[in-house]
Design a protein around this motif. Sequence first.
Motif, short mmCIF file in Angstrom:
data_model
loop_
_atom_site.label_atom_id
_atom_site.label_comp_id
_atom_site.label_asym_id
_atom_site.label_seq_id
_atom_site.Cartn_x
_atom_site.Cartn_y
_atom_site.Cartn_z
N MET A 111 -14.79 -9.33 19.37
CA MET A 111 -14.35 -10.24 18.33
C MET A 111 -13.77 -9.43 17.16
SD MET A 111 -16.55 -13.23 16.58
CE MET A 111 -16.58 -13.18 14.81
N SER A 112 -12.63 -9.85 16.71
CA SER A 112 -11.96 -9.14 15.61
C SER A 112 -12.69 -9.34 14.29
CB SER A 112 -10.52 -9.65 15.49
OG SER A 112 -9.86 -8.97 14.46
N LYS A 113 -12.67 -8.31 13.48
CA LYS A 113 -13.27 -8.37 12.15
C LYS A 113 -12.18 -8.74 11.15
CE LYS A 113 -17.40 -7.10 13.35
NZ LYS A 113 -18.57 -7.93 13.12
N LYS A 114 -12.58 -9.43 10.08
CA LYS A 114 -11.64 -9.89 9.06
C LYS A 114 -12.01 -9.27 7.71
CE LYS A 114 -8.33 -12.58 7.59
NZ LYS A 114 -7.07 -12.84 8.24
N VAL A 115 -11.03 -8.61 7.09
CA VAL A 115 -11.24 -7.95 5.81
C VAL A 115 -10.12 -8.38 4.86
CG1 VAL A 115 -11.32 -5.71 4.63
CG2 VAL A 115 -12.34 -5.96 6.91
N TYR A 116 -10.50 -8.58 3.60
CA TYR A 116 -9.51 -8.87 2.56
C TYR A 116 -9.59 -7.75 1.53
CZ TYR A 116 -9.30 -13.58 4.48
OH TYR A 116 -9.15 -14.66 5.33
N ILE A 117 -8.42 -7.23 1.14
CA ILE A 117 -8.35 -6.22 0.08
C ILE A 117 -7.53 -6.84 -1.06
CG2 ILE A 117 -6.38 -5.02 1.15
CD1 ILE A 117 -7.66 -2.38 -0.03
N PHE A 118 -8.09 -6.79 -2.26
CA PHE A 118 -7.50 -7.47 -3.41
C PHE A 118 -6.66 -6.51 -4.24
CE2 PHE A 118 -11.16 -9.68 -1.92
CZ PHE A 118 -10.69 -10.98 -1.82
N LEU A 119 -5.41 -6.91 -4.51
CA LEU A 119 -4.48 -6.06 -5.21
C LEU A 119 -4.00 -6.71 -6.50
CD1 LEU A 119 -2.32 -4.91 -2.16
CD2 LEU A 119 -4.41 -3.87 -3.07
N ALA A 120 -3.90 -5.88 -7.53
CA ALA A 120 -3.37 -6.30 -8.82
C ALA A 120 -2.33 -5.27 -9.22
CB ALA A 120 -4.49 -6.34 -9.86
N ASP A 121 -1.43 -5.64 -10.11
CA ASP A 121 -0.47 -4.67 -10.61
C ASP A 121 -1.24 -3.46 -11.12
OD1 ASP A 121 1.89 -6.07 -10.08
OD2 ASP A 121 1.85 -7.10 -12.02
N GLY A 122 -0.78 -2.27 -10.72
CA GLY A 122 -1.43 -1.05 -11.19
C GLY A 122 -2.54 -0.55 -10.29
N PHE A 123 -2.65 -1.10 -9.05
CA PHE A 123 -3.67 -0.54 -8.15
C PHE A 123 -3.18 0.82 -7.66
CE2 PHE A 123 -1.01 -2.17 -4.69
CZ PHE A 123 -1.26 -1.30 -3.64
N GLU A 124 -4.11 1.70 -7.32
CA GLU A 124 -3.78 3.03 -6.82
C GLU A 124 -3.26 2.92 -5.39
OE1 GLU A 124 -2.87 6.48 -5.75
OE2 GLU A 124 -3.50 6.31 -7.85
N ASN A 131 3.19 -13.01 -4.68
CA ASN A 131 2.73 -11.94 -3.78
C ASN A 131 3.45 -10.62 -4.07
OD1 ASN A 131 5.23 -12.58 -2.65
ND2 ASN A 131 4.49 -12.35 -0.55
N GLU A 132 4.17 -10.56 -5.17
CA GLU A 132 4.86 -9.32 -5.55
C GLU A 132 3.97 -8.50 -6.49
OE1 GLU A 132 8.71 -10.35 -7.08
OE2 GLU A 132 9.34 -11.15 -5.14
N ILE A 133 3.67 -7.29 -6.05
CA ILE A 133 2.77 -6.39 -6.79
C ILE A 133 3.50 -5.07 -7.03
CG2 ILE A 133 0.66 -4.99 -6.53
CD1 ILE A 133 -0.09 -7.83 -7.00
N THR A 134 3.23 -4.47 -8.18
CA THR A 134 3.74 -3.13 -8.47
C THR A 134 2.54 -2.19 -8.55
OG1 THR A 134 5.59 -4.07 -9.70
CG2 THR A 134 5.13 -1.74 -10.04
N THR A 135 2.56 -1.14 -7.73
CA THR A 135 1.45 -0.19 -7.68
C THR A 135 1.40 0.64 -8.97
OG1 THR A 135 2.67 1.65 -6.71
CG2 THR A 135 1.80 0.00 -5.17
N VAL A 158 -12.76 -5.78 -0.17
CA VAL A 158 -12.51 -4.42 -0.64
C VAL A 158 -11.70 -4.44 -1.94
CG1 VAL A 158 -11.50 -2.17 -0.06
CG2 VAL A 158 -12.48 -3.59 1.75
N LEU A 159 -12.09 -3.55 -2.88
CA LEU A 159 -11.38 -3.38 -4.14
C LEU A 159 -10.89 -1.94 -4.26
CD1 LEU A 159 -13.92 -5.04 -6.64
CD2 LEU A 159 -12.05 -6.14 -5.40
N PRO A 160 -9.57 -1.74 -4.35
CA PRO A 160 -9.07 -0.39 -4.62
C PRO A 160 -9.15 -0.11 -6.12
CG PRO A 160 -7.22 -1.88 -4.40
CD PRO A 160 -8.48 -2.70 -4.18
N GLY A 161 -9.06 1.16 -6.48
CA GLY A 161 -9.08 1.53 -7.89
C GLY A 161 -7.69 1.58 -8.47
N GLY A 162 -7.53 2.43 -9.47
CA GLY A 162 -6.26 2.54 -10.18
C GLY A 162 -6.29 1.74 -11.46
N MET A 163 -5.49 2.18 -12.41
CA MET A 163 -5.41 1.48 -13.70
C MET A 163 -3.96 1.13 -13.98
SD MET A 163 -8.15 0.77 -15.17
CE MET A 163 -9.88 1.15 -15.22
N PRO A 164 -3.74 -0.06 -14.48
CA PRO A 164 -4.73 -1.04 -14.96
C PRO A 164 -5.23 -2.00 -13.89
CG PRO A 164 -2.54 -1.78 -15.56
CD PRO A 164 -2.37 -0.47 -14.82
N GLY A 165 -4.94 -1.74 -12.60
CA GLY A 165 -5.34 -2.65 -11.54
C GLY A 165 -6.80 -3.03 -11.54
#
Length: 185
Positions: A1-14, A41-45, A69-76
């Motif tokens: 069975m496949s696993k499901k993961v969500y990763i949340f992105l905001a402008d400025g994520f690493e 759905n448009e994000i700038t890293t 999952v939450l990635p780091g980076g600022m100001p993300g």
Amino acid sequence: MSKKVYIFLADGFEDIEGLTVVDLMRRAGIDIETVSIKESNEITTSHGIMMKTDRVFTGTDFSDADMLVLPGGMPGTKYLGEYQPLCDLLRDFYGKSGKVAAICAAPTVLASLGFLEGRKATAYPSCMEGLTGAEPSYESVVVDGNVTTSRGLGTAVDFALSLIGQLLGEEKADEIAESVVYSRK
């Protein structure tokens, strides 16, 4: 069975912290979707790369999630921590013993929600004091129960492989590491 993961992105994520997780999980056959916390759905890293996420937060049903999952980076990271619908989702998911993971500055978001209280955790060096209630660790990746934290860009591959190992087993994580010519410690 496949696993499901969500990763949340905001402008400025690493860039590397977010996309390494996505890349390696997809190689492992995990269904991971990138989610914008904006209305678009448009994000700038953090390094000015424009990209499109798979989904936007509003209107997405996260009930099939195996991990968030939450990635780091600022100001993300700041934007993730200020986005109340995400904080509410994290609280609910964590409250049901769901697996949550954060890297770099993002473990401070988990700390602000009380998830690190009495747990071993790590973060980017300048963010370590933001791990309120945690037992600080300087390991690359720290797994304590259903919470995984990691230090930063330099630990992104170890972080992603740890998450794969938790979801699909260490043999799969080793297979993915070998496929990308990465030596696990």
